[in-house]
Design a protein around this motif. Structure first.
Motif, mmCIF file in Angstrom:
data_model
loop_
_atom_site.group_PDB
_atom_site.id
_atom_site.type_symbol
_atom_site.label_atom_id
_atom_site.label_comp_id
_atom_site.label_asym_id
_atom_site.label_seq_id
_atom_site.Cartn_x
_atom_site.Cartn_y
_atom_site.Cartn_z
ATOM 1 N N ILE A 29 -8.033 3.241 -4.512
ATOM 2 C CA ILE A 29 -7.575 4.590 -4.206
ATOM 3 C C ILE A 29 -7.980 4.944 -2.779
ATOM 4 O O ILE A 29 -9.159 4.862 -2.407
ATOM 5 C CB ILE A 29 -8.137 5.617 -5.206
ATOM 6 N N LEU A 30 -6.982 5.327 -2.001
ATOM 7 C CA LEU A 30 -7.175 5.597 -0.583
ATOM 8 C C LEU A 30 -7.016 7.088 -0.301
ATOM 9 O O LEU A 30 -6.705 7.875 -1.194
ATOM 10 C CB LEU A 30 -6.162 4.788 0.232
ATOM 11 N N VAL A 36 -6.356 8.901 6.386
ATOM 12 C CA VAL A 36 -6.278 7.525 5.906
ATOM 13 C C VAL A 36 -7.311 6.665 6.620
ATOM 14 O O VAL A 36 -7.393 6.669 7.852
ATOM 15 C CB VAL A 36 -4.872 6.935 6.137
ATOM 16 N N ASP A 37 -8.123 5.950 5.849
ATOM 17 C CA ASP A 37 -9.110 5.021 6.394
ATOM 18 C C ASP A 37 -8.393 3.722 6.740
ATOM 19 O O ASP A 37 -8.077 2.921 5.860
ATOM 20 C CB ASP A 37 -10.214 4.783 5.362
ATOM 21 N N LEU A 38 -8.137 3.522 8.022
ATOM 22 C CA LEU A 38 -7.359 2.366 8.447
ATOM 23 C C LEU A 38 -8.069 1.063 8.097
ATOM 24 O O LEU A 38 -7.423 0.073 7.742
ATOM 25 C CB LEU A 38 -7.095 2.440 9.955
ATOM 26 N N VAL A 60 0.865 -1.179 0.000
ATOM 27 C CA VAL A 60 0.000 0.000 0.000
ATOM 28 C C VAL A 60 0.902 1.229 0.000
ATOM 29 O O VAL A 60 1.761 1.376 0.869
ATOM 30 C CB VAL A 60 -0.938 0.012 1.214
ATOM 31 N N ALA A 61 0.716 2.083 -1.003
ATOM 32 C CA ALA A 61 1.563 3.268 -1.172
ATOM 33 C C ALA A 61 0.759 4.510 -0.841
ATOM 34 O O ALA A 61 -0.106 4.928 -1.621
ATOM 35 C CB ALA A 61 2.085 3.328 -2.607
ATOM 36 N N LEU A 62 1.033 5.109 0.313
ATOM 37 C CA LEU A 62 0.245 6.236 0.791
ATOM 38 C C LEU A 62 0.921 7.584 0.616
ATOM 39 O O LEU A 62 0.254 8.612 0.556
ATOM 40 C CB LEU A 62 -0.085 6.041 2.280
#
Length: 332
Positions: free
Chosen positions: A106-107, A112-114, A61-63
């Motif tokens: 898409i986050l 950020v929605d954990l 996951v790339a935030l």
């Protein structure tokens, strides 16, 4: 400790102020990311201490800002990504050479929605160019997997392209690929400097105008200014001397003369640059009046320039060096 950090021109669809909080542990200066040999486990120094990635990650996951396209450039497709530049779709602009075979979920960016992240069952989270906020980091570590945050010694949103590339490369077991990508981009900048000597030492102001009609200029901690410095240009002294906790300083309409330099580069934080082109105050800036203003009117070029990623800057180099060099030549 909580402090408010101005982020004038980074995002299109989020608020213009970011709250950066937390006190990352003392760490060495940036640039100390180990290249490694691609073997696992690998330990990576971050602003929150060393992080060990035990084995080759399979679900990433790339935030962080440009983390997803950096991973893609190294041959890894994230299963989740944050679209910081509000590109839409899979979050990739046309400057990204590699494409997804399966688009990621898409986050969020600032928030950020954990639960959404956890549902992707990741084995690694990349957050290498982000706020560096302790509460954000602590929430992500609740997943019980490695979270590679901003590099040791870095600050909020100020991770350099080199440190991001090396950090992501180390975490993904792709250090050689990262080294090749770095060398390629460095050579492209070197070629541009050699071909356009008029850029060397030319003063520059890199700025942006938001949808409210407010101007700002980027400081030395901004990736946008870093791009111009890679070309041999120099931050204009009247901007370099401004004190700020962020990476831009506001420019009031009464002090538009602060935008004057050998070359003045301007972007719009909207889809339309006509408001800048038609603004009498912009036209009156001495460098602009003398034909030394470079308005990034192409949306893709502007976003690629802002990405501070290898692919983004390759794209921007091909499309901005000529007008920058022409403007610098007029100042000689």
């Amino acid at each position: 400790m909580r402090r408010t950090l101005p982020l004038f021109a980074g995002l299109l669809t989020v608020v213009m102020v970011l709250a950066g909080c937390g006190s990352p542990a003392p760490a060495p200066a940036p640039g100390t990311v180990p290249s490694g040999d691609g073997a696992f486990p690998v330990t990576i120094p971050t602003a929150f201490g060393d992080v060990t990635v035990p084995e080759q990650p399979r679900r990433v996951v790339a935030l962080g800002w440009s983390d997803a396209e950096t991973a893609l450039a190294l041959g890894v497709e994230p299963v989740g990504a944050a679209d910081w530049l509000a590109v839409g779709g899979d979050g990739l602009g046309p400057w990204v050479q590699a494409r997804y075979t399966t688009p990621p979920q898409i986050l969020g960016t600032l928030e950020v929605d954990l639960e959404a992240v956890a549902a992707l069952d990741p084995d690694l989270v990349l957050d290498t160019r982000a706020s560096g906020a302790r509460d954000r980091h602590d929430r992500l570590t609740q997943l019980g997997i490695p979270v590679v945050g901003i590099p040791a010694g870095a600050e909020n949103y100020k991770t350099t392209w080199r440190d991001q590339l090396r950090t992501v490369g180390a975490a993904l077991g792709k250090p050689q690929e990262a080294a090749r990508a770095q060398a390629d981009l460095e050579q492209r900048f070197a070629d541009a400097r050699a071909q356009h000597p008029q850029l060397q030492g030319a003063t520059v102001v890199s700025g942006a105008r938001n949808t409210l009609g407010e101007y700002a200029a980027y400081t030395g901690d901004s990736g946008r200014l870093a791009f111009l410095q890679e070309l041999g240009m120099v931050n204009a002294p009247q901007i370099a001397s401004q004190r700020t906790d962020g990476f831009s300083v506001p420019i009031s309409r009464e002090r538009m003369n602060l935008l004057d330099a050998d070359v003045t580069v301007m972007q719009a934080i909207s889809k339309d640059t006509s408001a800048i082109a038609d603004d009498p105050l912009w036209k009156a800036v001495p460098s602009v009046a003398a034909g030394r203003g470079v308005l990034l009117s192409d949306r893709d070029v502007s976003q690629a320039f802002s990405s501070a990623s290898v692919d983004g800057w390759r794209y921007a180099l091909d499309r901005t060096v000529a007008p920058l060099a022409d403007a610098a030549a007029k100042a000689r």
